[in-house]
Scaffold this active site. Sequence first.
Site, PDB file in Angstrom:
ATOM      1  N   GLY A  14       0.727  -1.200  -0.081  1.00 24.43           N
ATOM      2  CA  GLY A  14       0.186   0.138  -0.027  1.00 24.43           C
ATOM      3  C   GLY A  14       0.838   1.390  -0.031  1.00 24.43           C
ATOM      4  O   GLY A  14       0.206   2.457   0.488  1.00 24.43           O
ATOM      5  N   ASN A  16       1.529   3.002  -2.492  1.00 18.22           N
ATOM      6  CA  ASN A  16       0.860   3.916  -3.543  1.00 18.22           C
ATOM      7  C   ASN A  16      -0.249   4.247  -2.931  1.00 18.22           C
ATOM      8  O   ASN A  16      -0.658   5.652  -2.986  1.00 18.22           O
ATOM      9  CB  ASN A  16       0.788   3.198  -4.854  1.00 18.22           C
ATOM     10  N   MET A  99      -4.042  -7.065  -7.538  1.00 17.25           N
ATOM     11  CA  MET A  99      -3.627  -8.060  -8.242  1.00 17.25           C
ATOM     12  C   MET A  99      -4.453  -9.157  -8.726  1.00 17.25           C
ATOM     13  O   MET A  99      -4.340 -10.282  -8.640  1.00 17.25           O
ATOM     14  CB  MET A  99      -2.213  -8.783  -7.609  1.00 17.25           C
ATOM     15  N   HIS A 100      -5.689  -8.679  -9.032  1.00 16.94           N
ATOM     16  CA  HIS A 100      -6.717  -9.548  -9.565  1.00 16.94           C
ATOM     17  C   HIS A 100      -7.176  -9.014 -10.841  1.00 16.94           C
ATOM     18  O   HIS A 100      -7.597  -7.777 -11.007  1.00 16.94           O
ATOM     19  CB  HIS A 100      -7.836  -9.746  -8.589  1.00 16.94           C
ATOM     20  N   ASN A 116      -5.764   2.153 -13.475  1.00 14.62           N
ATOM     21  CA  ASN A 116      -4.663   1.180 -12.719  1.00 14.62           C
ATOM     22  C   ASN A 116      -3.118   1.637 -12.863  1.00 14.62           C
ATOM     23  O   ASN A 116      -2.797   2.426 -14.095  1.00 14.62           O
ATOM     24  CB  ASN A 116      -4.780  -0.001 -13.437  1.00 14.62           C
ATOM     25  N   HIS A 118       0.544   0.733 -13.433  1.00 13.86           N
ATOM     26  CA  HIS A 118       1.470  -0.384 -13.833  1.00 13.86           C
ATOM     27  C   HIS A 118       2.869   0.112 -13.926  1.00 13.86           C
ATOM     28  O   HIS A 118       3.425   0.932 -14.448  1.00 13.86           O
ATOM     29  CB  HIS A 118       1.043  -0.857 -15.301  1.00 13.86           C
ATOM     30  N   ASP A 158      -3.835  -4.111 -18.865  1.00  8.60           N
ATOM     31  CA  ASP A 158      -2.681  -3.108 -19.135  1.00  8.60           C
ATOM     32  C   ASP A 158      -2.622  -2.652 -20.430  1.00  8.60           C
ATOM     33  O   ASP A 158      -1.941  -1.789 -20.903  1.00  8.60           O
ATOM     34  CB  ASP A 158      -1.431  -3.771 -18.705  1.00  8.60           C
ATOM     35  N   GLU A 187       6.187   5.977  -9.044  1.00  7.45           N
ATOM     36  CA  GLU A 187       4.879   5.483  -9.051  1.00  7.45           C
ATOM     37  C   GLU A 187       4.132   6.469  -8.136  1.00  7.45           C
ATOM     38  O   GLU A 187       2.717   6.775  -8.284  1.00  7.45           O
ATOM     39  CB  GLU A 187       4.669   4.246  -8.599  1.00  7.45           C
TER      40      GLU A 187
HETATM   41  N1  LIG Z   1      -9.597  -6.116 -16.551  1.00  8.85           N
HETATM   42  C1  LIG Z   1      -8.521  -5.763 -16.126  1.00  8.85           C
HETATM   43  N2  LIG Z   1      -8.170  -6.098 -14.632  1.00  8.85           N
HETATM   44  C2  LIG Z   1      -7.154  -5.577 -14.199  1.00  8.85           C
HETATM   45  C3  LIG Z   1      -6.183  -4.909 -15.009  1.00  8.85           C
HETATM   46  C4  LIG Z   1      -6.572  -4.510 -16.320  1.00  8.85           C
HETATM   47  O1  LIG Z   1      -5.753  -3.747 -16.988  1.00  8.85           O
HETATM   48  N3  LIG Z   1      -7.546  -4.982 -16.655  1.00  8.85           N
HETATM   49  N4  LIG Z   1      -4.949  -4.436 -14.200  1.00  8.85           N
HETATM   50  C5  LIG Z   1      -4.391  -5.398 -13.240  1.00  8.85           C
HETATM   51  C6  LIG Z   1      -3.371  -4.796 -12.423  1.00  8.85           C
HETATM   52  N5  LIG Z   1      -2.201  -5.628 -13.111  1.00  8.85           N
HETATM   53  C7  LIG Z   1      -1.192  -4.964 -13.755  1.00  8.85           C
HETATM   54  O2  LIG Z   1      -1.094  -3.818 -13.891  1.00  8.85           O
HETATM   55  C8  LIG Z   1      -2.304  -7.151 -13.080  1.00  8.85           C
HETATM   56  C9  LIG Z   1      -2.544  -7.655 -11.809  1.00  8.85           C
HETATM   57  C10 LIG Z   1      -2.771  -8.954 -11.923  1.00  8.85           C
HETATM   58  C11 LIG Z   1      -2.413  -9.822 -12.890  1.00  8.85           C
HETATM   59  C12 LIG Z   1      -2.615 -11.364 -12.694  1.00  8.85           C
HETATM   60  O3  LIG Z   1      -2.152 -12.134 -13.448  1.00  8.85           O
HETATM   61  N6  LIG Z   1      -3.293 -11.810 -11.727  1.00  8.85           N
HETATM   62  C13 LIG Z   1      -3.616 -13.138 -11.624  1.00  8.85           C
HETATM   63  C14 LIG Z   1      -3.460 -13.604 -10.136  1.00  8.85           C
HETATM   64  C15 LIG Z   1      -2.029 -13.182  -9.605  1.00  8.85           C
HETATM   65  C16 LIG Z   1      -1.998 -13.264  -8.164  1.00  8.85           C
HETATM   66  O4  LIG Z   1      -2.878 -13.408  -7.460  1.00  8.85           O
HETATM   67  O5  LIG Z   1      -0.884 -13.001  -7.691  1.00  8.85           O
HETATM   68  C17 LIG Z   1      -5.220 -13.368 -11.671  1.00  8.85           C
HETATM   69  O6  LIG Z   1      -5.870 -12.202 -11.481  1.00  8.85           O
HETATM   70  O7  LIG Z   1      -5.614 -14.573 -11.872  1.00  8.85           O
HETATM   71  C18 LIG Z   1      -2.214  -9.343 -14.109  1.00  8.85           C
HETATM   72  C19 LIG Z   1      -2.120  -7.936 -14.161  1.00  8.85           C
HETATM   73  C20 LIG Z   1      -5.644  -5.287 -12.274  1.00  8.85           C
HETATM   74  N7  LIG Z   1      -6.676  -5.968 -12.749  1.00  8.85           N
HETATM   75  N1  LIG Z   2       0.415  -5.327 -12.765  1.00  7.06           N
HETATM   76  C1  LIG Z   2       0.073  -4.579 -11.160  1.00  7.06           C
HETATM   77  C2  LIG Z   2       1.241  -4.289 -10.744  1.00  7.06           C
HETATM   78  O1  LIG Z   2       2.431  -4.716 -10.787  1.00  7.06           O
HETATM   79  N2  LIG Z   2       1.246  -3.496  -9.648  1.00  7.06           N
HETATM   80  C3  LIG Z   2       2.181  -3.029  -8.759  1.00  7.06           C
HETATM   81  O2  LIG Z   2       2.281  -3.369  -7.589  1.00  7.06           O
HETATM   82  C4  LIG Z   2       2.931  -2.503  -6.558  1.00  7.06           C
HETATM   83  C5  LIG Z   2       1.905  -2.333  -5.415  1.00  7.06           C
HETATM   84  O3  LIG Z   2       2.723  -1.411  -4.455  1.00  7.06           O
HETATM   85  P1  LIG Z   2       2.028  -0.854  -3.194  1.00  7.06           P
HETATM   86  O4  LIG Z   2       1.279  -2.201  -2.667  1.00  7.06           O
HETATM   87  O5  LIG Z   2       3.422  -0.768  -2.255  1.00  7.06           O
HETATM   88  O6  LIG Z   2       1.283   0.137  -3.603  1.00  7.06           O
HETATM   89  C6  LIG Z   2       3.298  -1.248  -7.350  1.00  7.06           C
HETATM   90  O7  LIG Z   2       4.556  -1.404  -7.905  1.00  7.06           O
HETATM   91  C7  LIG Z   2       2.458  -1.415  -8.883  1.00  7.06           C
HETATM   92  O8  LIG Z   2       2.758  -1.153  -9.907  1.00  7.06           O
END
Ligand SMILES: Nc1nc2c(c(=O)[nH]1)N[C@@H](CN(C=O)c1ccc(C(=O)N[C@@H](CCC(=O)O)C(=O)O)cc1)CN2
Ligand SMILES: NCC(=O)N[C@@H]1O[C@H](COP(=O)([O-])[O-])[C@@H](O)[C@H]1O
Length: 205
Positions: A14, A16, A99-100, A116, A118, A158, A187
């Site tokens: 957290g 960010n 991360m979902h 989001n 990234h 993304d 970020e």
């Molecule tokens: N529909 C969308 N959902 C999300 C987006 C997006 O652009 N479109 N961005 C993500 C954030 N993210 C990258 O920026 C990202 C986060 C998580 C995953 C991923 O593969 N997650 C897996 C589980 C992984 C885990 O639990 O560690 C999953 O969801 O099955 C990819 C990209 C947020 N959502």
């Molecule tokens: N694809 C999504 C992704 O990689 N997100 C990344 O998770 C971190 C969260 O940090 P935080 O919990 O300290 O804010 C950040 O680096 C953000 O860019």
Amino acid sequence: MGPRRVVVLISGSGTNLQALIDAQDTPALPDAQIVLVFSNRKAAYGLKRAEDAKIPTGYLALQPYLKTNPGKTRDDYDAEVAKRILAAQPDVVVLAGWMHVFGDGFLSLVSVPVINLHPALPGAFDGTNAIERAYDAFQRGEIEHSGAMVHRVVKDVDRGEPLVVRNVPIEKGESLEDFATRLHATEWQIIVEATRLVLSQLQQP
Ligand SMILES: Nc1nc2c(c(=O)[nH]1)N[C@@H](CN(C=O)c1ccc(C(=O)N[C@@H](CCC(=O)O)C(=O)O)cc1)CN2
Ligand SMILES: NCC(=O)N[C@@H]1O[C@H](COP(=O)([O-])[O-])[C@@H](O)[C@H]1O
């Protein structure tokens, strides 16, 4: 009318979210209030940050949800998350390390902007572990720098319209940790900038 209402979704430390908390109602993020912090991980330190800042929190994880609701699907989970977010009547939803991956259902239910953060540049290193992947690509001579962006959320991960993009150099010989430290600091700036930008684009009441 009151301050604009911001809902922040997290999964981890957290930092960010903390940048947004600190920027609330300052020139960096004027007339904005975080009204809910929602996590899919109970142990997310970001929940503690929210509680310390007296911000309401919520939690729902996918696997426990599916286990306790036999027959329900990932789309049902997304709809439940949407319902809890909408109850906070947001003007904007910020994914800050959430991360979902959401399905179409979520995005059709949440009619306000969803953005989001990234830790990579548009079209590069989509998905998870982007910082490490960029660092490794630099070591292989494939890229000269990386960066971070905040983009609108669409179904394709993304691939939504970039709102704020910032290049981050990778120095020859530096450690992954040093690069990541510089990238995270970037970020913390752009997540506030992008939230302010999106709120400024909303129709005046
Ligand atoms: N529909 C969308 N959902 C999300 C987006 C997006 O652009 N479109 N961005 C993500 C954030 N993210 C990258 O920026 C990202 C986060 C998580 C995953 C991923 O593969 N997650 C897996 C589980 C992984 C885990 O639990 O560690 C999953 O969801 O099955 C990819 C990209 C947020 N959502
Ligand atoms: N694809 C999504 C992704 O990689 N997100 C990344 O998770 C971190 C969260 O940090 P935080 O919990 O300290 O804010 C950040 O680096 C953000 O860019």
